[in-house]
Write an enzyme that holds these catalytic residues in place. Structure first.
Site, short mmCIF file in Angstrom:
data_model
loop_
_atom_site.label_atom_id
_atom_site.label_comp_id
_atom_site.label_asym_id
_atom_site.label_seq_id
_atom_site.Cartn_x
_atom_site.Cartn_y
_atom_site.Cartn_z
N ASN A 1 0.82 -0.98 -0.19
CA ASN A 1 -0.12 -0.38 0.13
C ASN A 1 0.55 1.47 0.13
O ASN A 1 0.36 2.66 -0.25
CB ASN A 1 -1.21 0.21 1.00
N GLU B 1 4.55 -3.77 12.39
CA GLU B 1 3.19 -2.58 12.30
C GLU B 1 2.67 -3.03 11.22
O GLU B 1 2.46 -3.88 10.20
CB GLU B 1 3.64 -1.13 11.58
N CYS C 1 -3.68 1.73 7.00
CA CYS C 1 -3.83 0.83 7.98
C CYS C 1 -4.52 1.92 8.77
O CYS C 1 -4.78 1.32 10.10
CB CYS C 1 -2.60 0.73 8.12
N GLU D 1 8.88 3.85 14.69
CA GLU D 1 9.00 4.16 13.42
C GLU D 1 8.54 5.42 13.19
O GLU D 1 7.48 6.63 13.09
CB GLU D 1 8.91 3.44 12.66
C1 SIN Z 1 0.37 2.20 6.38
O1 SIN Z 1 -0.67 2.36 5.87
O2 SIN Z 1 0.92 1.23 7.13
C2 SIN Z 1 0.56 3.20 6.82
C3 SIN Z 1 0.02 4.38 7.09
C4 SIN Z 1 0.97 5.78 7.07
O3 SIN Z 1 2.27 5.97 7.08
O4 SIN Z 1 0.25 7.17 7.08
#
Ligand code: SIN
Length: 485
Positions: free
Chosen positions: A151, A253, A287, A464
């Site tokens: 993604n 994550e 996410c 992170e």
């Molecule tokens: C993710 O969907 O794992 C990261 C989302 C983000 O960095 O905004």
């Protein structure tokens, strides 16, 4: 595709694969973008050894040289935004304007890691004993492995690699099978910059192949000291178990199930704007995308109307077009899950207010799903218990603040949560009560390179970004020193 984009990048060289090909397709057109001969177990073991050797080189590579390398990588990414964003758009289906935003987001992780490394310092705590000094030293943890998702084909590499290099570590990356081409294009950029900076060969590598085979070999190498993974909770647990015997440090994550809580005292236009940001970024395939919309009963209809009018303006279409905001979902499994969540909600009594099905886009694949609002959802429905990862707003109502907090926290996940209110006391009270690692307080786009991104509960371990991201690649050592009077 360039000739190097179907090769692995190991030990500072582009090498051929020797196992079954990974076929990379454009989710919008179904066109085959590349066939990459995958890596066998033997090639993955070779990659692990190259990573281990590069870790020794990186340890000796001086701080200022590392900072120069990391800064120049950020600049090189920005200079190559056109090629990177097209590769990213083609293999992931991310609309081109958003793909460019991801490229800039990626570069910002390099800026941040360079600054954090320059500012980092050890410690000399006040001594409790007159003739003793304690020196706290920071040392790179060594060879690291990153497994990255489809993604964010570039940003998740950047978020992991930039602090690793800045701290003096090497990193071997296994990108998702859906999106290896952006990683390999970045490897070309890295190769040029690293040579110019005199960095040790193999400080960064890319290996593409069958995930269990590649992961097993990379984690089996005795020099591997850290795994950083972004992906599902299910796979995160398997990888954590593989890391356990040698106590390899893990940063995981994992999945989320973000609540988006709107109180009656929110500025509803502002809340609807923020909802659009979190819900429709990459069609809800992040996410931290809001999954459950918890709306205070007295304003629920009003908020949903404002959201609906914004959603009707979203252009669904070819991700290559500048005006497109909604492209295809990444693959058939993603589409099937979204459809299943809508079916399950409707069967349970939810009402489709807008969308609810696929959208036909002339000449393109059938993976486009309409921006959707489901009203009258219940906490037991799939769209509320699981991460939908699609452009679906699952709306439900609450009466009191306590009820909202209880509903928001009633999932095993803890990555991101959102709260919309103009009452400053409530904003802080609810932000503190939400059991999530990232809180968007009147903010639908909380991701940023300087923040310590990460989750709680089933959403994972570790942080992170910011100086915390750098610290995750550092081993502390203290030297206790006796000093003669
Ligand atoms: C993710 O969907 O794992 C990261 C989302 C983000 O960095 O905004």
């Amino acid at each position: 595709m360039g000739p190097t984009m179907t090769k692995h990048y190991i030990g500072g060289a582009f090498v051929d694969g020797d196992a079954a090909a990974i076929v990379v397709r454009n989710p919008a057109t179904d066109a085959v973008l590349a066939e990459i001969p995958g890596a066998s177990a033997a090639l993955a073991a070779r990659a692990a050894e190259a990573n281990a050797q590069a870790a020794r080189g990186m340890r000796a590579f001086p701080l200022l040289k590392r900072v120069e390398l990391v800064r120049r990588l950020g600049a090189a990414i920005r200079a190559d935004v056109a090629r990177l964003s097209v590769a990213l758009m083609q293999e992931s289906g991310k609309p081109i304007a958003e793909a460019r935003t991801e490229v800039e987001y990626s570069a910002s992780f390099f800026d941040n890691a360079a600054a954090a490394a320059e500012m980092a310092s050890g410690e000399l705590p006040a001594s409790r004993v007159a003739d003793r000094r304690v020196l706290v030293l920071r040392e790179p943890i060594g060879a690291t492995v990153a497994i990255t998702p489809w993604n964010f084909p570039l940003a998740m590499i950047a978020r992991k690699l930039a602090p690793a290099l800045a701290a003096g570590c090497s990193q071997m990356v296994k990108p998702a099978e859906e999106t290896p081409l952006t990683a390999l294009l970045f490897a070309e950029i890295f190769d040029r910059v690293a040579r110019d900076c005199g960095a040790p060969a193999g400080a960064f590598g890319v290996i593409v192949g069958d995930p269990p085979t590649v992961a097993r070999e990379l984690l089996a190498h005795p020099a591997t000291r850290k795994l950083t993974f972004t992906g599902s909770t299910e796979v995160g647990r398997i990888l954590a178990a593989q890391c356990a015997p040698r106590l390899i440090k893990t940063a995981l994550e994992l999945g989320g199930n973000a609540p988006f809580v709107v109180f009656a005292d929110a500025d509803l236009d502002r809340a609807a704007d923020q909802a659009m940001l979190t819900k429709f970024r990459f069609m809800g395939q992040t996410c931290i995308s809001a999954n459950r919309f918890l709306l205070q009963k007295s304003i629920a209809q009003d908020f949903v109307e404002r959201l609906e009018s914004r959603m009707r303006a979203l252009v669904v279409g070819d991700p290559a077009s500048e005006s497109t905001r909604i492209g295809p979902l990444v693959n058939d499994a993603a589409l099937a899950k979204v459809e299943e969540h809508v079916r399950n909600a409707v069967a349970g009594g939810a009402r489709v207010r807008v969308g609810g099905s696929r959208v036909a886009v002339a000449g393109l694949s059938s993976r486009f799903f309409a921006p959707t609002i489901l009203e009258n959802c219940a906490p037991t429905m799939q769209c509320a218990c699981e991460e939908t990862f699609g452009p679906v707003v699952a709306a439900m109502t609450f009466e009191t603040e306590q009820e909202a907090i209880a509903l928001a926290n009633a999932v095993p996940f803890g990555l991101a949560g959102y709260v919309m209110t103009q009452d400053a006391d409530r904003l802080l009270r609810v932000a503190e009560a939400l059991e999530f690692g990232v809180i968007g307080a009147n903010d639908g786009a909380p991701s940023t390179a300087e923040a310590p991104f990460g989750g709680r509960k089933d959403s994972g371990l570790g942080r992170e970004g910011g100086h915390h991201g750098l610290d995750a690649y550092v081993d502390l050592k203290y030297v206790s020193l006796r000093v003669r009077a």
